[in-house]
Structures are given as C-alpha cells and as structure tokens.
Design an enzyme around this catalytic site. Structure first.
Site, PDB file in Angstrom:
ATOM      1  N   PHE A  37       0.753  -1.007   0.409  1.00  8.74           N
ATOM      2  CA  PHE A  37      -0.324  -0.037  -0.237  1.00  8.74           C
ATOM      3  C   PHE A  37       0.769   1.305  -0.015  1.00  8.74           C
ATOM      4  CE2 PHE A  37      -3.292   2.681   0.942  1.00  8.74           C
ATOM      5  CZ  PHE A  37      -4.302   2.253   0.856  1.00  8.74           C
TER       6      PHE A  37
ATOM      7  N   VAL B 151       1.679   5.260   6.175  1.00 10.06           N
ATOM      8  CA  VAL B 151       0.318   5.111   6.541  1.00 10.06           C
ATOM      9  C   VAL B 151      -0.015   6.401   6.527  1.00 10.06           C
ATOM     10  CG1 VAL B 151      -1.551   4.858   7.666  1.00 10.06           C
ATOM     11  CG2 VAL B 151       0.436   3.315   7.782  1.00 10.06           C
TER      12      VAL B 151
ATOM     13  N   THR C 154      -6.396   8.417   4.610  1.00  8.56           N
ATOM     14  CA  THR C 154      -7.782   7.100   4.729  1.00  8.56           C
ATOM     15  C   THR C 154      -8.675   7.818   6.127  1.00  8.56           C
ATOM     16  OG1 THR C 154      -7.670   5.225   5.681  1.00  8.56           O
ATOM     17  CG2 THR C 154      -5.570   6.065   5.739  1.00  8.56           C
TER      18      THR C 154
ATOM     19  N   HIS D 280      -9.859   5.186   8.167  1.00  6.63           N
ATOM     20  CA  HIS D 280      -8.767   3.842   8.783  1.00  6.63           C
ATOM     21  C   HIS D 280      -7.426   4.291   8.919  1.00  6.63           C
ATOM     22  CE1 HIS D 280      -8.782   1.399   5.857  1.00  6.63           C
ATOM     23  NE2 HIS D 280      -8.277   0.943   6.445  1.00  6.63           N
TER      24      HIS D 280
HETATM   25  N1  INI Z   1      -2.589   0.124   4.585  1.00  2.61           N
HETATM   26  C1  INI Z   1      -0.955   1.033   4.999  1.00  2.61           C
HETATM   27  O1  INI Z   1      -0.079   0.343   4.801  1.00  2.61           O
HETATM   28  N2  INI Z   1      -1.361   1.922   4.187  1.00  2.61           N
HETATM   29  C2  INI Z   1      -2.166   3.117   4.338  1.00  2.61           C
HETATM   30  O2  INI Z   1      -2.594   4.697   4.067  1.00  2.61           O
HETATM   31  C3  INI Z   1      -3.764   2.286   4.074  1.00  2.61           C
HETATM   32  N3  INI Z   1      -4.529   3.131   3.565  1.00  2.61           N
HETATM   33  O3  INI Z   1      -5.022   4.386   3.511  1.00  2.61           O
HETATM   34  O4  INI Z   1      -6.162   2.579   4.625  1.00  2.61           O
HETATM   35  C4  INI Z   1      -3.318   0.927   4.170  1.00  2.61           C
HETATM   36  N4  INI Z   1      -4.674   0.237   4.454  1.00  2.61           N
HETATM   37  C5  INI Z   1      -4.890  -0.813   4.427  1.00  2.61           C
HETATM   38  C6  INI Z   1      -4.304  -2.049   4.918  1.00  2.61           C
HETATM   39  O5  INI Z   1      -3.581  -2.260   5.622  1.00  2.61           O
HETATM   40  C7  INI Z   1      -5.022  -3.463   4.971  1.00  2.61           C
HETATM   41  O6  INI Z   1      -4.400  -3.927   4.223  1.00  2.61           O
HETATM   42  C8  INI Z   1      -6.348  -3.449   4.811  1.00  2.61           C
HETATM   43  O7  INI Z   1      -7.279  -2.849   5.310  1.00  2.61           O
HETATM   44  C9  INI Z   1      -7.073  -5.454   4.600  1.00  2.61           C
HETATM   45  O8  INI Z   1      -6.840  -6.043   5.463  1.00  2.61           O
END
Ligand code: INI
Length: 158
Positions: free
Chosen positions: A23, A86, A91, A93
């Site tokens: 991500f 992140v 986001t 969440h």
């Molecule tokens: N994961 C990240 O590493 N960074 C982010 O900013 C992010 N956002 O924006 O939501 C993010 N979401 C995905 C999360 O880590 C999981 O992979 C997903 O929810 C599946 O479990």
C-alpha cells in the site's frame, strides 16, 4: 560499569528480515531502496542469492504483524525491519491501521526477543511522505542503521 552499545561497523554476519507493505508503494519502494543501500554499505549481502536477507511483501501495514510472526517462526533472524506508509489525508481508518500495526509489532518484539524496527511512515499527506522517502531525506536509510545497531546490541546483551 559496562556500557553496552550496538556497533555499526560490520553487519555482514547479521540475518535480516524485511516485511514491507505494498500500500502506497510509491513510498514504500523508495524506503526499501534506502534501507537496502544502508544494509549493503554496512556489509549485508543484499543480492538475490543472499542467505542473510529475506523480504516478505504484504498488502498493507495492517498485515505487517502477522507476516513478521510467520517469518520469525520460520527462521532465526537477528533483526526484522517493518516498512509501510500510512498517510492520514488518504484514509479514514488511518488510526486503526497504525494502531494495529504498532501494537502488533511492539508485542511481537517483546514476545520473540528479536528487535523489530518500526519503519512505518505516518504522515499527514503524500507530500510529507515523499519528503521522508527520498525527496529531502530517505528514512529507509535510518531504519537500516537502527536495525544494525539493535541487532548488534542484542548480541552484546546475550
Ligand atoms: N495500509 C497502509 O499501509 N497504508 C495506508 O495508508 C492504508 N490506508 O490508507 O488505508 C492502508 N490500508 C490497508 C490496510 O493496511 C490493509 O491492507 C487492508 O485493510 C486489508 O486488511
């Protein structure tokens, strides 16, 4: 008095595991490059045939802890480096992802007595993330250095 300090001189005998989130891979790939550059310049074999470096990819930072746990159960590592990005503006969440990643990583390091470097960039926006992933400074290099210091310190403390 004994003064324990992890050295940075030679990392060639360290076994390093990296767990990295896809991500925001524009950012995480840059952090990975900085981190590998640091490890290589301190003696870690970072080639594709290396026996001292393993890299595991996960979808997002939320999945970092479970993959780190699996890696630690599979082999003996001197240090694990967890890499993710992140970004708050992107986001809703944000808090959940960052809380679960940080809690999981902290408790695994304690449980397994293996240092785990918290290389998860947490920023307010993409611009800040880019600045910390190479435009101004590449924090990946710092994570590599912190990994070497902690791995060598833990060896001294054994
Ligand atoms: N994961 C990240 O590493 N960074 C982010 O900013 C992010 N956002 O924006 O939501 C993010 N979401 C995905 C999360 O880590 C999981 O992979 C997903 O929810 C599946 O479990």
């Amino acid at each position: 008095m004994i003064n324990y300090e992890g050295s940075f001189n030679d990392a060639s005998s360290l076994k390093v595991g990296i767990v990295i989130a896809r991500f925001n891979d524009l950012i995480t790939n840059k952090i990975l490059s900085g981190c590998l550059d640091c490890l290589k310049r301190h003696g870690v074999d970072t080639s594709n045939t290396s026996k001292n470096l393993d890299i595991a990819w996960v979808p997002g930072s939320f999945e970092l802890p479970i993959a780190i746990k699996a890696l630690l159960n599979k082999s003996d590592y001197d240090v694990i480096i967890a890499l993710g990005a992140v970004i708050k503006g992107e986001t809703s969440h944000y808090d959940v992802v960052i809380n679960e990643a940080s809690k999981g990583i902290a408790s695994l390091a304690q449980e397994k007595s293996v240092p785990i470097i918290f290389g998860v960039l947490t920023t307010d926006n993409m611009q800040q993330a880019l600045e910390r992933a190479g435009i101004k400074n590449n924090l990946g290099w710092n994570y590599g250095l912190q990994a070497i210091e902690m791995a060598n310190l833990m060896k001294e403390l054994k």
